[in-house]
Design an enzyme around this catalytic site. Sequence first.
Site, PDB file in Angstrom:
ATOM      1  N   GLU A 123      34.942  43.379  34.052  1.00 11.26           N
ATOM      2  CA  GLU A 123      35.894  43.448  32.934  1.00 11.26           C
ATOM      3  C   GLU A 123      37.337  43.646  33.406  1.00 11.26           C
ATOM      4  OE1 GLU A 123      35.270  43.102  29.353  1.00 11.26           O
ATOM      5  OE2 GLU A 123      37.383  42.805  29.779  1.00 11.26           O
ATOM      6  N   VAL A 126      40.386  40.696  35.057  1.00 11.32           N
ATOM      7  CA  VAL A 126      41.392  39.909  34.336  1.00 11.32           C
ATOM      8  C   VAL A 126      41.967  40.764  33.212  1.00 11.32           C
ATOM      9  CG1 VAL A 126      41.868  37.815  32.999  1.00 11.32           C
ATOM     10  CG2 VAL A 126      40.093  37.784  34.763  1.00 11.32           C
ATOM     11  N   LYS A 199      42.834  34.383  37.911  1.00 13.53           N
ATOM     12  CA  LYS A 199      42.401  34.969  36.638  1.00 13.53           C
ATOM     13  C   LYS A 199      42.032  33.893  35.618  1.00 13.53           C
ATOM     14  CE  LYS A 199      45.066  39.235  37.293  1.00 13.53           C
ATOM     15  NZ  LYS A 199      46.413  39.811  37.151  1.00 13.53           N
TER      16      LYS A 199
HETATM   17  N1  HSE Z   1      49.893  42.116  40.383  1.00 11.49           N
HETATM   18  C1  HSE Z   1      48.990  42.025  39.273  1.00 11.49           C
HETATM   19  C2  HSE Z   1      49.800  41.868  37.991  1.00 11.49           C
HETATM   20  C3  HSE Z   1      48.124  43.239  39.227  1.00 11.49           C
HETATM   21  O1  HSE Z   1      51.024  42.071  38.060  1.00 11.49           O
HETATM   22  O2  HSE Z   1      49.279  41.512  36.961  1.00 11.49           O
HETATM   23  C4  HSE Z   1      46.987  43.173  38.247  1.00 11.49           C
HETATM   24  O3  HSE Z   1      46.074  42.180  38.581  1.00 11.49           O
END
Ligand code: HSE
Length: 403
Positions: A123, A126, A199
């Site tokens: 979970e 993403v 993602k």
């Molecule tokens: N670097 C990622 C972001 C961290 O800024 O969304 C979370 O996956």
Amino acid sequence: MKIAIMGYGTIGSGVAAVLEKNRDSIARKTGEPVELKYVLDLREFPGDPIEKKLVHDVDVIMNDPEVGIVVETMGGVEPACTFVKKALSAGKSVTTSNKALVAKKGTELLALAKENHVSFLFEASVGGGIPIIRPLNQCLTADEIMEITGILNGTTNYILTKMDKEGESLETVLKDAQEKGYAEKDPTADIEGYDACRKIAILSSLAYGSQVDFEDIYTEGITKITSEDFKYARELGMSIKLLATSRRAGGRFCALVAPMLVGEDHPLYAVNGVFNGILVEGNMADKLMFYGRGAGSLPTASAVVSDVIEMAKNPGETLLTSWSSEKLPLADRGSWTGRYFVRMEGSREEKRVLLGEIFGDVSYVEIPGLKEFGFVTPVMTEAEYDQKAAQAGGVIHMLRIAR
Ligand code: HSE
């Protein structure tokens, strides 16, 4: 229920904190207390509440039959993958926040979980604290998912929001984000779009039921976005967001990650700063919006612990429907359909006739003081756009317009 955490960084320590802070309500929902037995990390944490639970050898966890659930918050594909495989093979359920691992090895790990009658959940991989995996897997199963479009990276959304509101350059804002801890010292994975790409590959694989390889997704980062682009965006009543999107188009699937112009009436327009937003369109449920913190210790840990509770309530079951290992072929970038905003050298007067002949009915936008002009094309495929842009020449920058 006894659990172990592998990796005591930002998220792993958040998981320990959530388990401690919400101990009673978690026990009520699970039906039994959830006890943290081990924390695996290479480092020492003197004075930390988990000090006595710290182990440096993964096999201590794997060989302990009392541990039923393992939390993987190490990040990266290896050694996380090897450790997760060991845990699943030893009959332990696993939850991970690690998108690199899920995007690369998701199918394989889901199959291994099934074989061993345990679960592999993710979970938190993403959208951080936003519930999105479970809704796709459990709540939207009556729908055919037509499109998923998300702001899936908080770092780049923070940078773009600040560029928009303060008119600063990417370089200045990135430095500020690094100082505030919103961007890594090496920001490549975020600003080049690689993180968002992984993602959307995970969400698309779940939504469409077959393996979407992140390597197949056309990905553009935000490094070419300038303050001039934002001047045009404002003139158009739009903003610029890094969108990760996939959609069905005429029996085929198209996916891409790119900075796009987003109009005021678009649900993702108001998703600012470090927040994430995910717009899902089902053929029955229609449009749904998921909004929240896409990163950060406690929000991400909240999603991890929700998996722990789910797995503790369902021992001996494989909870997540696996997506098929069959590869979902993606149509190439050329079949993407939309409108395009183009910045062009020269003046509108000298190019008007030529552009009318090539692109048809375009609408112009000019910014006082800039020795160039912009225009918005009618709807066309990206292959058509490429061919027309080459014919016209003089393109400074093109941005897709989110529909
Ligand atoms: N670097 C990622 C972001 C961290 O800024 O969304 C979370 O996956």
